[in-house]
Design a protein around this motif. Structure first.
Motif, PDB file in Angstrom:
ATOM      1  N   ALA A 141       1.047  -0.591   0.085  1.00 49.04           N
ATOM      2  CA  ALA A 141      -0.107  -0.256  -0.150  1.00 49.04           C
ATOM      3  C   ALA A 141       0.690   0.872   0.178  1.00 49.04           C
ATOM      4  CB  ALA A 141      -0.943  -0.207   1.368  1.00 49.04           C
ATOM      5  N   ILE A 142       1.899   1.647   0.744  1.00 47.27           N
ATOM      6  CA  ILE A 142       2.310   2.682   0.657  1.00 47.27           C
ATOM      7  C   ILE A 142       3.590   2.457  -0.604  1.00 47.27           C
ATOM      8  CG2 ILE A 142       5.153   3.002   2.108  1.00 47.27           C
ATOM      9  CD1 ILE A 142       3.580   1.848   4.443  1.00 47.27           C
ATOM     10  N   VAL A 143       3.769   1.661  -1.156  1.00 46.52           N
ATOM     11  CA  VAL A 143       4.542   2.045  -2.151  1.00 46.52           C
ATOM     12  C   VAL A 143       3.846   1.994  -3.448  1.00 46.52           C
ATOM     13  CG1 VAL A 143       5.801   0.527  -3.959  1.00 46.52           C
ATOM     14  CG2 VAL A 143       6.706   0.393  -1.183  1.00 46.52           C
ATOM     15  N   ALA A 144       2.442   1.700  -3.141  1.00 44.77           N
ATOM     16  CA  ALA A 144       1.733   2.083  -4.430  1.00 44.77           C
ATOM     17  C   ALA A 144       1.202   3.935  -4.269  1.00 44.77           C
ATOM     18  CB  ALA A 144       0.989   1.322  -4.116  1.00 44.77           C
ATOM     19  N   ASP A 145       1.124   3.322  -3.022  1.00 41.01           N
ATOM     20  CA  ASP A 145       1.067   5.366  -2.756  1.00 41.01           C
ATOM     21  C   ASP A 145       2.067   6.468  -3.537  1.00 41.01           C
ATOM     22  OD1 ASP A 145      -1.674   4.765  -2.217  1.00 41.01           O
ATOM     23  OD2 ASP A 145      -1.214   5.448  -0.026  1.00 41.01           O
ATOM     24  N   THR A 146       3.511   6.289  -3.414  1.00 38.86           N
ATOM     25  CA  THR A 146       4.645   6.729  -3.280  1.00 38.86           C
ATOM     26  C   THR A 146       4.635   6.676  -4.753  1.00 38.86           C
ATOM     27  OG1 THR A 146       5.408   6.226  -1.665  1.00 38.86           O
ATOM     28  CG2 THR A 146       6.614   6.581  -3.735  1.00 38.86           C
ATOM     29  N   VAL A 147       4.421   5.191  -5.623  1.00 36.86           N
ATOM     30  CA  VAL A 147       4.319   5.474  -6.724  1.00 36.86           C
ATOM     31  C   VAL A 147       2.974   5.977  -7.983  1.00 36.86           C
ATOM     32  CG1 VAL A 147       4.000   3.783  -9.172  1.00 36.86           C
ATOM     33  CG2 VAL A 147       5.544   2.760  -7.126  1.00 36.86           C
ATOM     34  N   ALA A 148       1.691   5.762  -7.227  1.00 36.03           N
ATOM     35  CA  ALA A 148       0.856   6.879  -8.050  1.00 36.03           C
ATOM     36  C   ALA A 148       1.160   8.620  -7.796  1.00 36.03           C
ATOM     37  CB  ALA A 148      -0.458   6.479  -7.355  1.00 36.03           C
ATOM     38  N   VAL A 149       1.819   8.356  -6.955  1.00 32.50           N
ATOM     39  CA  VAL A 149       1.836  10.287  -6.787  1.00 32.50           C
ATOM     40  C   VAL A 149       2.929  10.512  -7.427  1.00 32.50           C
ATOM     41  CG1 VAL A 149       2.464  12.180  -4.785  1.00 32.50           C
ATOM     42  CG2 VAL A 149       1.433  10.343  -4.389  1.00 32.50           C
ATOM     43  N   ARG A 150       4.593   9.936  -7.174  1.00 32.23           N
ATOM     44  CA  ARG A 150       4.720  10.145  -8.381  1.00 32.23           C
ATOM     45  C   ARG A 150       5.975  10.006  -9.591  1.00 32.23           C
ATOM     46  NH1 ARG A 150       8.849  12.864  -5.111  1.00 32.23           N
ATOM     47  NH2 ARG A 150       8.762  12.503  -2.563  1.00 32.23           N
ATOM     48  N   SER A 151       4.895   9.069  -9.888  1.00 36.33           N
ATOM     49  CA  SER A 151       5.107   8.240 -11.362  1.00 36.33           C
ATOM     50  C   SER A 151       4.837   9.478 -12.235  1.00 36.33           C
ATOM     51  CB  SER A 151       4.056   7.314 -11.592  1.00 36.33           C
ATOM     52  OG  SER A 151       3.057   7.785 -12.015  1.00 36.33           O
ATOM     53  N   ASP A 152       5.758   9.986 -13.666  1.00 35.63           N
ATOM     54  CA  ASP A 152       5.150  10.737 -14.122  1.00 35.63           C
ATOM     55  C   ASP A 152       5.443   9.781 -16.729  1.00 35.63           C
ATOM     56  OD1 ASP A 152       5.245  13.609 -16.030  1.00 35.63           O
ATOM     57  OD2 ASP A 152       6.604  13.479 -15.483  1.00 35.63           O
TER      58      ASP A 152
END
Length: 343
Positions: A141-152
């Motif tokens: 969950a933590i990794v998915a949130d980080t990826v959702a915010v920072r992916s470009d």
């Protein structure tokens, strides 16, 4: 040959002399009752439907068919409906606060819902290496949130990759202990739901980074929340017709919830700006509402299957939060797909 002659006078004929025709069937015993020989018993036992009146097998099928259905608890159904309304309202309002450079509040709300989802599904399915699976779910969950915010750019494929890695990590963690290896295949569905629920909610973070994505979240989640609440409220007062005796749900609630959720989304679409229209909003709301109510219903069937298998039921609050959590978890990726296809 000697000619036949009549018997001598004064001599009586043999008493058991056979007659010229075939022997007559014996109708009864010596006392006049029916004969109870072996042949009669074999023929009687072989005939279906002619069992003695006191046979313990009589009525066995009728007892199975007449199993009383599970009682519908009105207070419980209303409580679950209230939880669905609060969860949907919280997600919609939190999505409105998200903006460029200001996504931390919405991400914090999503992380809290993810932790609640992992806890609910872990306590309900109880997979092997329970703490390991729960830890992998939270980490995913933590990794998915980080990826959702920072992916470009903002897209869904990085979340799919996180899902695959998290699922593989959970399965490998179950294989570490020998006592858990034999149950890994049986619990694979529960493990997948735990990890998938952690990755499904961050889809809404990705949506807030897409033009018109926040409005799509509002339309779809409002439709899903209304559908879940209406379905549960209807079940509280009229759970008819029953879909299964072991599941306290009725078809009227499922169908009515999906219809009312679609209508509410169409009304919202009439107030939103272009490219939203009432028709497009109704299509989005219909898909989100149907996905949510069917996911909630599937959780009820899964819970009934665990109870019939003799597995221990989770605690009251945790066990009955699975339905709305799963409904919103599946409605989130459905909203992303609809945003790409409809708008």
């Amino acid at each position: 040959m000697l000619p036949s002659r009549r018997p001598e006078t004064g001599r009586e004929p043999w008493p058991e002399q056979p007659s010229s025709g075939p022997p007559a069937p014996r109708a009864g015993g010596d006392d006049g009752g029916p004969e109870r020989g072996g042949t009669r018993r074999v023929r009687r036992d072989g005939e279906p439907g002619r069992r003695p009146a006191g046979d313990p097998d009589d009525g066995h099928d009728q007892d199975v068919e007449e199993t009383p259905p599970v009682e519908v608890r009105r207070s419980l159904a209303l409580a679950v409906a209230g939880f669905a309304v609060l969860l949907g309202l919280g997600l919609v309002l939190a999505a409105q606060t998200s903006g460029p450079g200001h996504r931390l509040p919405f991400t914090a709300v999503i992380l809290g819902v993810q932790a609640l989802s992992v806890l609910a599904w872990t306590m309900a399915s109880r997979p092997p290496a329970l703490m390991t699976v729960a830890g992998v779910g939270v980490a995913t969950a933590i990794v998915a949130d980080t990826v959702a915010v920072r992916s470009d750019p903002a897209r869904l494929m990085p979340l799919v990759q996180v899902l695959l890695v998290g699922l593989a990590a959970a399965v490998v963690g179950q294989f570490v202990r020998r006592v858990d290896r034999a149950q890994v295949i049986e619990s694979l569905r529960g493990t997948m739901l735990i990890v998938a629920g952690s990755v499904a909610f961050p889809t809404m973070i990705v949506l807030t980074r897409i033009p018109m994505g926040t409005q799509v979240i509002m339309v779809c989640l409002v439709a899903a929340g209304v559908a879940l609440a209406v379905a549960r409220i209807t079940d509280a007062f009229a759970a008819w017709p029953r879909l299964a005796p072991q599941v306290p749900r009725g078809a009227a609630g499922v169908v009515g919830g999906a219809m009312i959720g679609t209508m509410v989304s169409a009304v919202l679409g009439s107030y939103l700006v272009t490219p939203f229209t009432p028709t497009r909003a109704a299509i989005m709301g219909l898909v989100a509402a149907v996905v949510a109510v069917l996911a909630d219903l599937a959780v009820g069937y899964a819970e009934a299957g665990r109870v019939m298998a003799g597995e221990p039921s989770p605690r009251w609050g945790i066990g009955h939060m699975q339905g709305p959590l799963t409904g919103f978890a599946l409605a989130a990726p459905a909203a992303y797909v609809l945003c790409k296809l409809v708008l």
